[in-house]
Design a protein around this motif. Structure first.
Motif, PDB file in Angstrom:
ATOM      1  N   UNK A 145       0.838  -1.206   0.000  1.00  0.00           N
ATOM      2  CA  UNK A 145       0.000   0.000   0.000  1.00  0.00           C
ATOM      3  C   UNK A 145       0.867   1.248   0.000  1.00  0.00           C
ATOM      4  N   UNK A 146       1.940   1.221   0.793  1.00  0.00           N
ATOM      5  CA  UNK A 146       2.880   2.344   0.823  1.00  0.00           C
ATOM      6  C   UNK A 146       3.464   2.566  -0.556  1.00  0.00           C
ATOM      7  N   UNK A 147       3.886   1.482  -1.194  1.00  0.00           N
ATOM      8  CA  UNK A 147       4.501   1.572  -2.522  1.00  0.00           C
ATOM      9  C   UNK A 147       3.505   2.107  -3.555  1.00  0.00           C
ATOM     10  N   UNK A 148       2.265   1.658  -3.479  1.00  0.00           N
ATOM     11  CA  UNK A 148       1.254   2.068  -4.461  1.00  0.00           C
ATOM     12  C   UNK A 148       0.975   3.568  -4.374  1.00  0.00           C
ATOM     13  N   UNK A 149       0.761   4.086  -3.162  1.00  0.00           N
ATOM     14  CA  UNK A 149       0.455   5.505  -3.018  1.00  0.00           C
ATOM     15  C   UNK A 149       1.671   6.378  -3.307  1.00  0.00           C
ATOM     16  N   UNK A 150       2.855   5.876  -2.953  1.00  0.00           N
ATOM     17  CA  UNK A 150       4.066   6.647  -3.267  1.00  0.00           C
ATOM     18  C   UNK A 150       4.258   6.764  -4.778  1.00  0.00           C
ATOM     19  N   UNK A 151       3.983   5.688  -5.506  1.00  0.00           N
ATOM     20  CA  UNK A 151       4.113   5.741  -6.970  1.00  0.00           C
ATOM     21  C   UNK A 151       3.193   6.806  -7.555  1.00  0.00           C
ATOM     22  N   UNK A 152       1.969   6.893  -7.045  1.00  0.00           N
ATOM     23  CA  UNK A 152       1.013   7.889  -7.548  1.00  0.00           C
ATOM     24  C   UNK A 152       1.451   9.312  -7.204  1.00  0.00           C
ATOM     25  N   UNK A 153       1.934   9.500  -5.984  1.00  0.00           N
ATOM     26  CA  UNK A 153       2.333  10.838  -5.552  1.00  0.00           C
ATOM     27  C   UNK A 153       3.610  11.292  -6.241  1.00  0.00           C
ATOM     28  N   UNK A 154       4.556  10.387  -6.426  1.00  0.00           N
ATOM     29  CA  UNK A 154       5.797  10.741  -7.127  1.00  0.00           C
ATOM     30  C   UNK A 154       5.495  11.101  -8.571  1.00  0.00           C
TER      31      UNK A 154
END
Length: 276
Positions: A37-46
């Motif tokens: 979940x951390x990785x998924x949201x970070x990908x979107x925000x980056x």
């Protein structure tokens, strides 16, 4: 997006920790969420290319829209809007057309249309994906953007009843968006320079550079690399110890701030830069 949405506060915390150099494993433990979940949201925000401060400044609704739009899946409820946005984009290029006017016209065709604020946010997210550009970070006192609105205002002479058309000059400070507006008889050199002088007096200071359009009152000969300024404008810039920077021809984003302010002034009749 996942079936269960993460709390918006945690998303902001997640991105803040990441920009501070905290590893994804530690972020997962601190917030009590999985690493996937951390990785998924970070990908979107980056992918959004926003800073941590800019993400913190977003409202929860704006953050939800940002994450939804950046994802490849578009909900059925909003799919018709994304089909309309290319047409909306063309309409907005016309003089005097604003997002509010376009939204009003579509509201008559689609009674269940989203609210105006959501329409703007969705359009902004759509346009970011269509034509990505680098964000401008303006320093205080660095640049003043000047332009004419293009659409004129009319006044009536109380003595003769004659209708006279006036040009509308707009100056905007890059960092703060602080705006000065003045109506003048024409776009001629003397009126243009006079408006700029009045703007500097209004601000009570002089920026390092004044960004102008390629109008004849400013530029004797336009060029992509070395435009030639008229002597009167050069003399004014020398007197105030500043620099005049004409925008590139057919590059409206070079003066995006003044263009947006011009649209707002014409639509609302109020001099206040809103950003969209």
């Amino acid at each position: 997006m996942a079936n269960t949405h993460l709390d918006m506060r945690k998303i902001k915390q997640l991105y803040r920790f990441y920009t501070q150099g905290v590893s994804k494993r530690k972020i997962s433990k601190r917030l009590g969420i999985s690493r996937n979940t951390v990785r998924k949201y970070l990908d979107l925000l980056i992918k959004s290319k926003l800073t941590s401060e800019e993400v913190d400044a977003l409202t929860f609704e704006e953050l939800r829209i940002l994450l939804d739009i950046d994802h490849t899946h578009v909900t059925t409820r909003h799919s018709y809007l994304f089909d309309l946005f290319p047409i909306v984009n063309k309409e907005l290029k016309k003089v005097g057309v604003t997002r509010y006017l376009v939204w009003e016209s579509y509201l008559q065709k689609y009674p269940d249309l989203v609210s105006y604020s959501r329409f703007c946010h969705l359009y902004k997210a759509w346009s970011r994906n269509q034509s990505p550009v680098m964000r401008f970070n303006h320093k205080a006192g660095d640049k003043m953007f000047v332009d004419f609105t293009g659409k004129k205002l009319s006044i009536i002479d109380p003595g003769t009843g004659e209708v006279k058309e006036l040009e509308v000059f707009v100056a905007v400070l890059g960092a703060s968006g602080y705006t000065y507006v003045e109506a003048c008889p024409s776009q001629k050199r003397e009126d243009f320079i006079g408006c700029m002088v009045n703007a500097l007096n209004f601000y009570g200071g002089v920026p390092k550079a004044i960004v102008t359009d390629n109008l004849k009152s400013a530029v004797t000969k336009s060029s992509k690399y070395e435009p030639i300024l008229n002597e009167s404008l050069l003399a004014m810039a020398t007197h105030y110890n500043t620099t005049v920077l004409p925008t590139r021809a057919y590059r409206p984003r070079d003066k995006a701030i003044s263009r947006e302010c011009c649209k707002n002034c014409l639509h609302t009749g109020i001099c206040s830069f809103r950003g969209y």
